[in-house]
Design an enzyme around this catalytic site. Structure first.
Site, mmCIF file in Angstrom:
data_model
loop_
_atom_site.group_PDB
_atom_site.id
_atom_site.type_symbol
_atom_site.label_atom_id
_atom_site.label_comp_id
_atom_site.label_asym_id
_atom_site.label_seq_id
_atom_site.Cartn_x
_atom_site.Cartn_y
_atom_site.Cartn_z
ATOM 1 N N GLU A 366 0.791 -1.236 0.000
ATOM 2 C CA GLU A 366 0.000 0.000 0.000
ATOM 3 C C GLU A 366 0.820 1.281 0.000
ATOM 4 O O GLU A 366 0.405 2.293 0.566
ATOM 5 C CB GLU A 366 -0.966 0.023 1.187
ATOM 6 C CG GLU A 366 -2.010 -1.078 1.132
ATOM 7 C CD GLU A 366 -3.105 -0.909 2.170
ATOM 8 O OE1 GLU A 366 -2.841 -0.276 3.194
ATOM 9 O OE2 GLU A 366 -4.204 -1.421 1.938
ATOM 10 N N GLU A 446 -6.596 -7.671 -0.838
ATOM 11 C CA GLU A 446 -7.265 -7.440 0.442
ATOM 12 C C GLU A 446 -8.649 -6.870 0.191
ATOM 13 O O GLU A 446 -8.868 -6.125 -0.773
ATOM 14 C CB GLU A 446 -6.513 -6.425 1.335
ATOM 15 C CG GLU A 446 -5.199 -6.920 1.898
ATOM 16 C CD GLU A 446 -4.528 -5.886 2.805
ATOM 17 O OE1 GLU A 446 -5.259 -5.143 3.506
ATOM 18 O OE2 GLU A 446 -3.296 -5.821 2.800
HETATM 19 C C1 GAL Z 1 -4.868 -2.604 4.844
HETATM 20 C C2 GAL Z 1 -3.462 -3.050 5.169
HETATM 21 C C3 GAL Z 1 -3.438 -4.202 6.143
HETATM 22 C C4 GAL Z 1 -4.381 -3.946 7.259
HETATM 23 C C5 GAL Z 1 -5.735 -3.754 6.681
HETATM 24 C C6 GAL Z 1 -6.806 -3.612 7.705
HETATM 25 O O1 GAL Z 1 -4.912 -1.306 4.426
HETATM 26 O O2 GAL Z 1 -2.792 -3.422 4.024
HETATM 27 O O3 GAL Z 1 -2.153 -4.400 6.626
HETATM 28 O O4 GAL Z 1 -3.977 -2.820 7.946
HETATM 29 O O5 GAL Z 1 -5.742 -2.590 5.896
HETATM 30 O O6 GAL Z 1 -8.039 -3.708 7.079
#
Ligand code: GAL
Length: 729
Positions: A366, A446
């Site tokens: 990210e 994610e």
């Molecule tokens: C994302 C990140 C993860 C975790 C997640 C929580 O932005 O890549 O490491 O923090 O959010 O939802």
């Protein structure tokens, strides 16, 4: 012969305690702790006595992982250092050893050093200090096999093994002799062999006609045994690998030429109390949970290279892996970036022989675009491994595609709650995200997570919505051929910094809690598997009249891979209902949803007047295959104590789950009463001995301290005493 011995026993930690590796420098409470507790330096000391048999041989120590900035001294002289907390390093002792007792000192520093990845900004996970993986003493011939890389070209037409072998010759001796390679099949039978003249850097090729392919259903593993014979001695080296071919195209992911939709979850390598410091058994177990309980086909090692035990188990189980370099949003200065490029090398050279790994993540998770930096990480990856694609996880749209796969964290679902005017959408279309005119290899890395944090003791209605959000994304992924697959955030709840999570230092983002106890959302994944792997029948309810707003349990979602589900409620006529393909048209196994559609007005009026017991039965091909009963009057009945294994290795840690159950065998979700836990014999308890149940359960690990019987006693004032015996051998 190379002799590799366990170098984990009897380290003096902080000049005070005798400890065994893997070791966690500071044991943390379950929640609400100060994460600075471990952010300082720590020392480990150990004596090593020179063995006269080492004369003329190479002696070194290998550390599989230490957090962080490790410096190794022998007799006061610094002989090795390694800043990265996630990859192995070797300290060569040969030229420094003196007769008698020698002194090894390892200094590690848990400080979040902004000079090295992943540090410099805030990060949503903890980097527990300690020599948290194993250490090994290696004694070998003076010329030895340093590194092996195996590739399997043409697996579908003419399978071959192409092995690049690098020798090390630190004493600069004249090199002569031979290198013999034996290819062994899954049963250990030699199927091909060759002998060549030894050279510092060479490539061997072996034909392997008819080789069994490695796949997720049948993860066949082969071994390449190498023997180096030089006038100074012999060295041996075994590498396990698999024959398989992977590709990501604009039409999705292919394994061995066949399309496969990737369905995965992210994993942090942390455990409550003990942080990163659990060894093989616990690492294996996490892979088994992902494969067999959550039934995903992919895991992302967010956000760093994880234990090789974990990866080995993924190889054995047929669980695909997305591995990535350490980092979280922040990109540091030029030296930091150079260290990160080196981290690509460390990761790939450690792990390039794992068939389970199908993509390298070569961006800081990210982070923003950075043309030069990411051109360098990609070039590094390609210079080492041309057989696997690269990805780089971003959340920004319109990002420059320097990788083979555009890997995207798509948190659009739930965005409508932030005042956005887009209606509820599970995922954005690929081209909206990439901003490109063409369609490219694309994967979701994610979703979920912080957009809908859900605790295992949250209200049933919230947990049902948690389930639906995971299902909505899976449904969208299965319905969109431009998406190779999706990896949800995340498998397990994890401890984190104050800047994230619920303030308790926990991100309640898992489909399982920190003890790997399933929340309902776990079954959103498990239910997408063939019933041959086990029938899933999981109603998203605690079966109580007043748990939901207003009351009742409708709409009732039943996560299942059955063809039909029957609900019997008290003396009312049974309802038999099939999967809701209208609501979830693309899922392999849509859930059954019981709602107003299935009840008459009269029935709905009666519904909830007097609370009655329920029976839920799953049917496949018209035959009942699973049956559940829910009591209308649950009472605390049973204290269940369940270790993952009854026989463990002498240094293994085993998880033990404790649950309070009602008369029908269901967990009592709001039974908070504490239990006390004692462990005697050849094991020790990890974590405190007096703990509350959370959502009706708690867990702990028992770490064997040698061979022998271990007795685990769990006591609850209400539910009595449970004594469990396990054996370490
Ligand atoms: C994302 C990140 C993860 C975790 C997640 C929580 O932005 O890549 O490491 O923090 O959010 O939802």
């Amino acid at each position: 012969m190379r002799i590799v011995t366990d170098f984990n026993e009897d380290w003096l930690f902080e000049g005070r305690d005798r400890v065994r590796l893997p070791h966690n420098a500071v044991e943390l409470p379950f929640s609400y702790f100060d994460e600075k507790a471990y952010q300082r330096p720590f020392t480990y000391d150990k004596a090593i006595t020179l063995d006269p048999a080492w004369e003329g041989r190479e002696v070194s120590l290998r550390f599989d992982g230490a957090m962080a900035n490790a410096k190794v001294r022998l007799n006061g002289v610094e002989i090795a250092s390694h800043a990265d907390g996630y990859t192995p390093f070797v300290a060569r002792l040969t030229q420094y050893l003196r007769p008698g007792v020698n002194h090894v000192n390892v200094l590690i520093d848990g400080t979040e050093n902004p000079g090295i990845p992943p540090f410099g900004g805030v990060i949503d996970y903890l980097t527990y200090a300690g020599i948290y993986r194993e250490a090994w003493l290696e004694v070998s011939a003076p010329i030895f096999i340093a590194q092996v890389k195996i590739e399997t070209p043409d697996v579908l037409t003419k399978p071959q093994v192409s092995a690049r072998v690098w020798l090390d010759n630190p004493q600069g001796l004249p090199l002569s002799g031979t290198l013999t390679a034996q290819l062994k099949d899954t049963a250990g039978a030699v199927v091909a062999s060759t002998t060549v003249k030894a050279d510092a850097d060479l490539t061997l090729t072996l034909d392997a006609p008819g080789a069994t392919l490695w796949s997720i259903e049948s993860p066949a593993l082969y071994t390449l045994d190498l023997t180096l014979s030089t006038p100074q001695g012999e060295d041996t080296h075994a590498t396990r690998f698999g024959f398989r071919e992977v590709s990501f195209t604009a039409k999705g992911f292919h394994l061995n030429g066949k399309p496969l939709k990737l369905r995965g979850l992210n994993r942090h390598q942390s455990f409550p109390y003990i942080g990163y410091a659990l060894g093989k058994a616990a690492q294996d177990r996490d892979a088994e949970i992902l494969k067999h309980e959550l039934r995903v086909n992919m895991v992302r090692t967010s956000h760093y290279p994880q234990s090789t035990h974990f990866l080995n188990r993924c190889d054995e189980l047929g669980l695909l892996v997305f591995e990535e370099i350490p980092g979280w949003q922040h990109i540091g200065d030029a030296a930091w970036q150079a260290a990160s490029v080196e981290n690509v090398r460390h990761m790939i050279t450690r792990d390039w022989n794992h068939p389970s790994i199908v993509i390298w993540g070569v961006r800081i998770n990210e982070s923003q675009d950075n043309h030069d930096f990411y051109t360098a990480t990609n070039a590094m990856a390609k210079s080492l491994d041309t057989t696997r694609p690269t990805g780089g996880v971003r959340y920004i749209t319109g990002s420059e595609l320097l990788e083979d796969v555009y890997t995207m964290n798509d948190f659009i679902l739930g965005n409508e709650e932030q005042g956005g005017n887009r209606p509820r959408t599970p995922l954005r279309p690929q081209q909206e995200v990439t901003g490109r005119l063409d369609v490219v290899p694309y994967m979701i890395t994610e979703y979920g997570g912080h957009m809908y944090p859900t605790k295992s003791h949250d209200q049933e209605q919230r947990q049902a919505e948690h389930v639906i959000r995971h299902l909505d994304v899976l449904n969208a992924v299965y319905g969109d051929p431009q998406i190779a697959g999706a990896i949800g955030w995340c498998a397990f709840d994890y401890n984190t910094h104050k800047d994230f999570g619920a303030g308790d230092r926990i991100c309640h983002h898992g489909v399982m809690d920190m003890f790997r106890e399933p929340k309902f959302a776990a079954y959103a994944y498990a239910s997408q598997s063939l019933p041959d792997e086990g029938v899933i029948l999981q109603p998203v309810t605690f079966w109580a009249r007043g748990e939901r707003n207003i009351g009742g349990v409708l709409p009732l979602l039943i996560l299942t891979n059955c063809d039909e589900v029957e609900l019997r409620y008290g003396s009312h006529p049974p309802k038999r209902v099939g999967p809701d393909r209208e609501r979830f048209p693309h899922l392999l196994y849509p859930p059954v949803i019981l709602d107003k559609r299935h009840f008459t007005k009269d029935e709905l009026g009666l519904w909830g007047m007097s609370w009655e017991h329920a029976e839920i039965t799953g049917f496949i091909n018209g035959k009942p295959v699973k049956h559940l009963t829910f009591a209308s009057d649950p009472v605390a009945t049973t204290l269940q104590v369940q270790p993952d294994a009854t026989h463990i290795g002498p240094h293994d840690a085993v998880r033990v789950m404790v649950r309070a159950l009602d008369q029908a065998g269901h967990k009592l979700p709001f039974f908070p009463e504490p239990v006390s836990i004692t462990v005697t014999g050849a094991g020790r308890r990890v974590g405190p001995g007096f703990v509350p149940l959370r959502a009706g359960s708690t867990g702990f690990w028992v770490q064997a301290t040698g061979k022998g019987e271990i007795t685990i006693t769990v006591t609850s004032d209400r539910l009595g005493v449970s004594v469990t015996q396990i054996e370490a051998r």
